[in-house]
Each structure stands twice: as structure tokens, then as C-alpha cells.
Design a protein around this motif. Sequence first.
Motif, PDB file in Angstrom:
ATOM      1  N   GLU A 178       0.821  -1.200   0.000  1.00 26.84           N
ATOM      2  CA  GLU A 178       0.000   0.000   0.000  1.00 26.84           C
ATOM      3  C   GLU A 178       0.860   1.257   0.000  1.00 26.84           C
ATOM      4  N   GLY A 223      -3.991   4.550   4.976  1.00 26.43           N
ATOM      5  CA  GLY A 223      -4.865   5.614   5.466  1.00 26.43           C
ATOM      6  C   GLY A 223      -4.870   5.733   6.981  1.00 26.43           C
ATOM      7  N   ASP A 251      -7.166   5.805   1.834  1.00 28.31           N
ATOM      8  CA  ASP A 251      -7.402   4.364   1.908  1.00 28.31           C
ATOM      9  C   ASP A 251      -8.190   3.893   0.684  1.00 28.31           C
TER      10      ASP A 251
END
Length: 281
Positions: free
Chosen positions: A10, A215, A271
Motif C-alpha cells: 500500500e 490511510g 485508503d
Amino acid sequence: MQRLRRIAEELHAMSLREAVEGAIEGFREHDLLVFAAAIAFQVLFATIPLTLFGLGLLGGLGLDDQWTNQWAPTVRGSMSPAAFQVVDDTVRRALGQQQVFWMTAGAALAVWRISSATRTIMGAFDRIYESRRERSFVERMRVSLLLGAAVAGLLLAATASVVLGDEALRALGIRTGLVLWLRWPLALALLFAVVAVLVAHAPADRQPAQWVGFGSIVVVAAWAGTSLVLGVYLSSIADYGSIFGALATVVIVLGYLYLASAAVLTGAQLDALVRARVRDA
């Protein structure tokens, strides 16, 4: 190991510039600044019953001395005698004769006020995650109340893990040596849990629960940083003895809540962007 791999994936899903541009576009497209202001206003009104509930719970656990020995001397030195008398009387009532009220009706009032904020968050998250369905009124109220109770409990636990003194921990039968080292990691873990619960359950379309993600790291880092600054201001800079100082403190606290609310929405927006980028990769 798999969780660490997912977090690394991520973090590398988009560049810093792409993340900033995506967050700005999300705020513009979904009117997130308006949502942040609404959330901050609602949380401000929830703070008082939540604080009094926490004090009632403290009294119920027999930790009245926490106020007398640790917090009251600090508060007394930062405000006028008349103002301290009002605060001290309110706190002692919550710890003593009104303890049962604030542990019961106070808890219900706090959850109700926080649920107003969670309903606003639910509306914002529905836009951010592009939910395809709309909740009924009954479902919306039920989910917001459950989320309000969960968020209130987690935030109180995070606060207690940081502010409870050694004497209070010993009174609860907790050995303080190890706990002193674990206070901040525990508080951070509870804040991550707050974000995870909101992301998973606030949108109408359920999202996969991720306790730590790109996030949530942004949200918790922003919360921790702004909370430290607010703590320094409240304990060392704020002047509660004058009308101007008291009004300035209200403005500072409201500004803090606005930034904290904006951090939640920023984290959710990032996110959603990262999940879409990883899913499409």
C-alpha cells in the motif's frame, strides 16, 4: 508477515505527489471540508458528557485520588481561584454524589452525542467509498449508536492508558513497570482500532477490516501530533484566568477537533485510493 507485506504494498502503491493530489481532489469532489466542520462541532458537544462519564467511572473504580493528587494541582495553577472552584466542584460531584448518574445516563448521553458524529462520518464515507446502497433510517440509527459506543470506549481506553498515574494503575492491580513502557504503544493501537472500526462499518457497503493500513497510519500520526501540541498548549500556554484566554482555548480546541476530523476523512480518502490502485494493479 502477510500483513507487513500488504502495508508495504500500500505504501508503494502511489507516490507522495499522487497521494496529495488524490486527497485534494477527494476533498473537492465530496465536500469533505464541510463534513469535517460538522464532525468537529458534534464531537465538541460530545466531549463534556464523555469526560463526565469518564470521571464517574473513575470514581466508581475508587480512583478519586487521581484528581486530588495528580490533576487538581496542575489545573489550579493555570486558572483563577473562582474558575478552579467551579471546575473542582463539578469534578468532585462527578466522582462522588453524581457518580451513578454519569456512569449510566451520562454514558447514554455521551454515546448519543458521539453517534451524531458517526452518522456524519457514515455519510462522508459513503461518498468516499462510493457505496452503492443507502441505509434505512432504522439501520442508520442502529449502526451509528453501535459505532458511537465502540468509538467512545476505545477513545476513553486510549486516554486512560496515557493519563492514569502510577497510583491509579497500582490501585487497579496493574504492575506499573512494564505498563509505563506500553502506555503509548497501547494508546496508538487503540487509535488504530478506532480507524479500523470506522472504515469497516461506517460505509453502507462493508469494507474489509484492516487494523493498520496506509490511510490509518496517516490518521493516527495526525491525531498523535496534534494531540501533543494541544496538550502542550493546555498545560503550559493557555490562560484560563481571563475571558480572552478562555475564548482562545475554546477556539484552539475546536480547531484541534476540526483537524482531527479532517485527518479521519483524509485517511479514508487515501485508503479508498490505495485500495483501488492495489486492486487494479
